[in-house]
Design a protein around this motif. Structure first.
Motif, PDB file in Angstrom:
ATOM      1  N   VAL A 126       0.841  -1.189   0.000  1.00 30.35           N
ATOM      2  CA  VAL A 126       0.000   0.000   0.000  1.00 30.35           C
ATOM      3  C   VAL A 126       0.880   1.244   0.000  1.00 30.35           C
ATOM      4  O   VAL A 126       0.615   2.182  -0.746  1.00 30.35           O
ATOM      5  N   ASP A 127       1.917   1.246   0.834  1.00 32.51           N
ATOM      6  CA  ASP A 127       2.776   2.424   0.938  1.00 32.51           C
ATOM      7  C   ASP A 127       3.491   2.751  -0.369  1.00 32.51           C
ATOM      8  O   ASP A 127       3.692   3.917  -0.688  1.00 32.51           O
TER       9      ASP A 127
ATOM     10  N   SER B 261       1.688  -3.007  -7.537  1.00 31.92           N
ATOM     11  CA  SER B 261       0.522  -3.660  -8.120  1.00 31.92           C
ATOM     12  C   SER B 261       0.557  -5.175  -7.936  1.00 31.92           C
ATOM     13  O   SER B 261      -0.247  -5.889  -8.524  1.00 31.92           O
ATOM     14  N   THR B 262       1.473  -5.675  -7.124  1.00 33.09           N
ATOM     15  CA  THR B 262       1.569  -7.104  -6.855  1.00 33.09           C
ATOM     16  C   THR B 262       0.314  -7.573  -6.138  1.00 33.09           C
ATOM     17  O   THR B 262      -0.150  -6.943  -5.190  1.00 33.09           O
ATOM     18  N   ASP B 263      -0.258  -8.688  -6.590  1.00 33.00           N
ATOM     19  CA  ASP B 263      -1.433  -9.234  -5.916  1.00 33.00           C
ATOM     20  C   ASP B 263      -1.057  -9.702  -4.517  1.00 33.00           C
ATOM     21  O   ASP B 263      -0.073 -10.427  -4.332  1.00 33.00           O
ATOM     22  N   VAL B 264      -1.842  -9.274  -3.538  1.00 31.89           N
ATOM     23  CA  VAL B 264      -1.610  -9.624  -2.143  1.00 31.89           C
ATOM     24  C   VAL B 264      -2.936 -10.052  -1.534  1.00 31.89           C
ATOM     25  O   VAL B 264      -3.949  -9.365  -1.703  1.00 31.89           O
ATOM     26  N   THR B 265      -2.920 -11.184  -0.846  1.00 36.61           N
ATOM     27  CA  THR B 265      -4.087 -11.619  -0.091  1.00 36.61           C
ATOM     28  C   THR B 265      -3.673 -11.690   1.368  1.00 36.61           C
ATOM     29  O   THR B 265      -2.734 -12.403   1.723  1.00 36.61           O
ATOM     30  N   LEU B 266      -4.369 -10.935   2.196  1.00 38.54           N
ATOM     31  CA  LEU B 266      -4.141 -10.940   3.633  1.00 38.54           C
ATOM     32  C   LEU B 266      -5.207 -11.819   4.268  1.00 38.54           C
ATOM     33  O   LEU B 266      -6.405 -11.567   4.098  1.00 38.54           O
TER      34      LEU B 266
ATOM     35  N   PHE C  13      -6.793  -0.126  -3.317  1.00 36.26           N
ATOM     36  CA  PHE C  13      -5.773  -0.887  -4.047  1.00 36.26           C
ATOM     37  C   PHE C  13      -6.370  -2.223  -4.479  1.00 36.26           C
ATOM     38  O   PHE C  13      -6.380  -3.186  -3.698  1.00 36.26           O
ATOM     39  N   PRO C  14      -6.848  -2.320  -5.706  1.00 29.73           N
ATOM     40  CA  PRO C  14      -7.507  -3.540  -6.176  1.00 29.73           C
ATOM     41  C   PRO C  14      -6.646  -4.801  -6.104  1.00 29.73           C
ATOM     42  O   PRO C  14      -7.175  -5.902  -6.088  1.00 29.73           O
TER      43      PRO C  14
END
Length: 87
Positions: free
Chosen positions: A1-2, A6-11, A33-34
């Motif tokens: 986010v900072d 654009s890397t896909d991230v799943t938390l 941030f999609p």
């Protein structure tokens, strides 16, 4: 986010109840941030993270073998690392 990456991230955020700390902020980030997806797991209702739950949250995890970062109490971290290693 900072960084605006654009890397896909799943938390995957585990908490005992549905009262997730920082949920409004995380939901706002996911809207802004999609590439960020937040999955909430309330362990009192859904149980701890299992292989089946993990595959439901990340259906392609076995094929993609994504980088994983685990944070939390030592016991939870150990269980989660073992779970990820078994997939």
């Amino acid at each position: 986010v900072d960084t605006g990456a654009s890397t896909d991230v799943t938390l995957i955020y585990q908490h005992r109840t549905e009262d997730f700390p920082f949920k409004p902020e995380l939901d706002a980030w996911a809207l802004a941030f999609p590439a960020l997806t937040v999955r909430y797991v309330a362990t009192a209702e859904q149980g701890r993270l299992t292989r089946q739950v993990l595959r439901r949250l990340l259906p392609d995890i076995a094929a993609t073998r994504p980088k994983s970062y685990v944070a939390g109490p030592p016991g939870m971290v150990e269980r989660t690392v073992d779970l990820l290693g078994a997939i």
